[in-house]
Enzyme design. Sequence first.
Site, mmCIF file in Angstrom:
data_model
loop_
_atom_site.group_PDB
_atom_site.id
_atom_site.type_symbol
_atom_site.label_atom_id
_atom_site.label_comp_id
_atom_site.label_asym_id
_atom_site.label_seq_id
_atom_site.Cartn_x
_atom_site.Cartn_y
_atom_site.Cartn_z
ATOM 1 N N LYS A 11 -19.276 8.450 -35.830
ATOM 2 C CA LYS A 11 -19.109 9.825 -35.344
ATOM 3 C C LYS A 11 -19.924 10.060 -34.056
ATOM 4 O O LYS A 11 -20.778 9.245 -33.693
ATOM 5 C CB LYS A 11 -19.509 10.798 -36.453
ATOM 6 C CG LYS A 11 -18.588 10.724 -37.698
ATOM 7 C CD LYS A 11 -18.949 11.812 -38.708
ATOM 8 C CE LYS A 11 -18.045 11.753 -39.928
ATOM 9 N NZ LYS A 11 -18.334 12.861 -40.884
ATOM 10 N N TYR A 51 -8.337 15.605 -40.185
ATOM 11 C CA TYR A 51 -9.044 16.261 -41.290
ATOM 12 C C TYR A 51 -8.203 17.350 -41.949
ATOM 13 O O TYR A 51 -8.764 18.236 -42.605
ATOM 14 C CB TYR A 51 -10.375 16.841 -40.798
ATOM 15 C CG TYR A 51 -11.487 15.813 -40.680
ATOM 16 C CD1 TYR A 51 -11.978 15.156 -41.810
ATOM 17 C CD2 TYR A 51 -12.063 15.504 -39.457
ATOM 18 C CE1 TYR A 51 -13.007 14.225 -41.716
ATOM 19 C CE2 TYR A 51 -13.093 14.570 -39.356
ATOM 20 C CZ TYR A 51 -13.561 13.942 -40.496
ATOM 21 O OH TYR A 51 -14.587 13.019 -40.403
ATOM 22 N N PHE A 59 -16.182 24.537 -44.135
ATOM 23 C CA PHE A 59 -16.831 23.759 -43.074
ATOM 24 C C PHE A 59 -15.841 23.176 -42.068
ATOM 25 O O PHE A 59 -16.235 22.453 -41.151
ATOM 26 C CB PHE A 59 -17.695 22.647 -43.677
ATOM 27 C CG PHE A 59 -16.961 21.683 -44.582
ATOM 28 C CD1 PHE A 59 -16.188 20.652 -44.073
ATOM 29 C CD2 PHE A 59 -17.045 21.820 -45.967
ATOM 30 C CE1 PHE A 59 -15.517 19.759 -44.905
ATOM 31 C CE2 PHE A 59 -16.366 20.926 -46.814
ATOM 32 C CZ PHE A 59 -15.603 19.900 -46.270
ATOM 33 N N ARG A 87 -18.231 2.732 -48.362
ATOM 34 C CA ARG A 87 -18.842 4.004 -48.793
ATOM 35 C C ARG A 87 -20.256 3.764 -49.311
ATOM 36 O O ARG A 87 -21.130 4.616 -49.144
ATOM 37 C CB ARG A 87 -17.949 4.699 -49.814
ATOM 38 C CG ARG A 87 -16.606 4.993 -49.178
ATOM 39 C CD ARG A 87 -15.894 6.228 -49.454
ATOM 40 N NE ARG A 87 -16.496 7.381 -49.976
ATOM 41 C CZ ARG A 87 -16.386 8.574 -49.391
ATOM 42 N NH1 ARG A 87 -15.777 8.708 -48.222
ATOM 43 N NH2 ARG A 87 -16.876 9.639 -49.970
ATOM 44 N N THR A 93 -22.812 11.835 -48.559
ATOM 45 C CA THR A 93 -22.351 12.701 -47.474
ATOM 46 C C THR A 93 -23.515 13.444 -46.819
ATOM 47 O O THR A 93 -23.591 13.541 -45.590
ATOM 48 C CB THR A 93 -21.335 13.731 -48.023
ATOM 49 O OG1 THR A 93 -20.317 13.024 -48.731
ATOM 50 C CG2 THR A 93 -20.727 14.550 -46.909
ATOM 51 N N ARG A 104 -26.306 6.605 -43.476
ATOM 52 C CA ARG A 104 -26.615 8.041 -43.318
ATOM 53 C C ARG A 104 -28.111 8.307 -43.502
ATOM 54 O O ARG A 104 -28.670 9.194 -42.851
ATOM 55 C CB ARG A 104 -25.749 8.865 -44.276
ATOM 56 C CG ARG A 104 -24.312 8.984 -43.733
ATOM 57 C CD ARG A 104 -23.372 9.536 -44.747
ATOM 58 N NE ARG A 104 -22.080 9.905 -44.166
ATOM 59 C CZ ARG A 104 -20.980 10.099 -44.887
ATOM 60 N NH1 ARG A 104 -21.007 9.984 -46.197
ATOM 61 N NH2 ARG A 104 -19.855 10.430 -44.289
ATOM 62 N N ASN A 114 -23.232 13.473 -39.653
ATOM 63 C CA ASN A 114 -23.652 12.478 -40.652
ATOM 64 C C ASN A 114 -23.212 11.050 -40.313
ATOM 65 O O ASN A 114 -22.967 10.233 -41.201
ATOM 66 C CB ASN A 114 -23.264 12.910 -42.071
ATOM 67 C CG ASN A 114 -21.773 13.012 -42.264
ATOM 68 O OD1 ASN A 114 -21.002 12.801 -41.334
ATOM 69 N ND2 ASN A 114 -21.356 13.326 -43.467
ATOM 70 N N HIS A 117 -17.782 8.051 -40.938
ATOM 71 C CA HIS A 117 -16.708 8.414 -41.872
ATOM 72 C C HIS A 117 -16.181 7.135 -42.495
ATOM 73 O O HIS A 117 -16.120 6.099 -41.827
ATOM 74 C CB HIS A 117 -15.557 9.112 -41.128
ATOM 75 C CG HIS A 117 -14.288 9.146 -41.943
ATOM 76 N ND1 HIS A 117 -14.045 10.117 -42.865
ATOM 77 C CD2 HIS A 117 -13.240 8.285 -42.000
ATOM 78 C CE1 HIS A 117 -12.871 9.863 -43.458
ATOM 79 N NE2 HIS A 117 -12.366 8.751 -42.934
ATOM 80 N N GLU A 128 -5.024 6.928 -42.963
ATOM 81 C CA GLU A 128 -5.992 7.053 -41.868
ATOM 82 C C GLU A 128 -5.878 5.892 -40.882
ATOM 83 O O GLU A 128 -6.022 6.086 -39.678
ATOM 84 C CB GLU A 128 -7.413 7.149 -42.441
ATOM 85 C CG GLU A 128 -7.638 8.469 -43.171
ATOM 86 C CD GLU A 128 -9.020 8.593 -43.786
ATOM 87 O OE1 GLU A 128 -9.286 9.631 -44.415
ATOM 88 O OE2 GLU A 128 -9.843 7.664 -43.636
HETATM 89 P P1 RTP Z 1 -16.225 11.466 -44.534
HETATM 90 O O1 RTP Z 1 -14.870 11.978 -44.979
HETATM 91 O O2 RTP Z 1 -16.642 11.954 -43.163
HETATM 92 O O3 RTP Z 1 -16.358 9.987 -44.702
HETATM 93 O O4 RTP Z 1 -17.324 12.068 -45.504
HETATM 94 P P2 RTP Z 1 -17.265 12.279 -47.071
HETATM 95 O O5 RTP Z 1 -16.014 11.689 -47.651
HETATM 96 O O6 RTP Z 1 -18.577 11.788 -47.585
HETATM 97 O O7 RTP Z 1 -17.214 13.854 -47.183
HETATM 98 P P3 RTP Z 1 -15.947 14.847 -47.263
HETATM 99 O O8 RTP Z 1 -16.088 15.639 -48.510
HETATM 100 O O9 RTP Z 1 -14.669 14.084 -47.055
HETATM 101 O O10 RTP Z 1 -16.193 15.807 -46.038
HETATM 102 C C1 RTP Z 1 -15.849 15.420 -44.740
HETATM 103 C C2 RTP Z 1 -16.975 15.758 -43.787
HETATM 104 O O11 RTP Z 1 -17.114 17.163 -43.730
HETATM 105 C C3 RTP Z 1 -18.490 17.494 -43.594
HETATM 106 N N1 RTP Z 1 -18.917 18.320 -44.709
HETATM 107 N N2 RTP Z 1 -19.652 19.367 -44.546
HETATM 108 N N3 RTP Z 1 -21.198 21.700 -44.987
HETATM 109 C C4 RTP Z 1 -20.655 21.062 -46.021
HETATM 110 O O12 RTP Z 1 -20.790 21.440 -47.162
HETATM 111 C C5 RTP Z 1 -19.869 19.878 -45.761
HETATM 112 N N4 RTP Z 1 -19.257 19.168 -46.658
HETATM 113 C C6 RTP Z 1 -18.642 18.159 -45.990
HETATM 114 C C7 RTP Z 1 -19.274 16.214 -43.576
HETATM 115 O O13 RTP Z 1 -19.539 15.855 -42.221
HETATM 116 C C8 RTP Z 1 -18.340 15.221 -44.221
HETATM 117 O O14 RTP Z 1 -18.607 13.922 -43.772
HETATM 118 MG MG MG Z 2 -14.077 12.131 -46.896
#
Ligand code: RTP
Ligand code: MG
Length: 141
Positions: A11, A51, A59, A87, A93, A104, A114, A117, A128
Amino acid sequence: MAVERTLSIIKPDAVAKNVIGEIYNRFEKAGLKIVAARMIHLSREQAEGFYAVHKERPFFNDLVGFMISGPVMVQVLEGENAIAKNREIMGATNPAEAAAGTLRHDYAETIDANAVHGSDAPETAKQEIEFFFKADELCSR
Ligand code: RTP
Ligand code: MG
């Protein structure tokens, strides 16, 4: 265990920190191969499309704004159990909850910025990867 492919994005925060090589090193040490890669500064439309699954989440706007704040490095990782392995390398996250030694934990500051991805399941990995790469741009080896 099956050989899988997964989509990884370094990112804008991690690209700005100049740690692309450090992150590639983690992938390679874990046995994941980079079979496609591309640097891109996403447009708002591209980031919203990527996304789209999160578009109703509170968010979403912050996430899109962050993802277009600078270039990202996008790669396809290949290896045994690549989706879960990536992962695991990434960590939780929220970097405050990410285990020591994860990307991270080491490179991310906040849940928004963070560092990386990674696809979360075989179906999303396929979608994707297709979002960023044509089939003939993947170099299996
Ligand atoms: P990613 O998709 O980026 O690999 O991350 P992830 O699966 O661990 O998390 P995901 O639930 O898919 O959320 C995508 C991205 O959105 C941001 N986020 N912000 N403020 C919040 O509560 C929140 N929750 C998620 C994070 O940047 C996350 O990587
Ligand atoms: Mg995700």
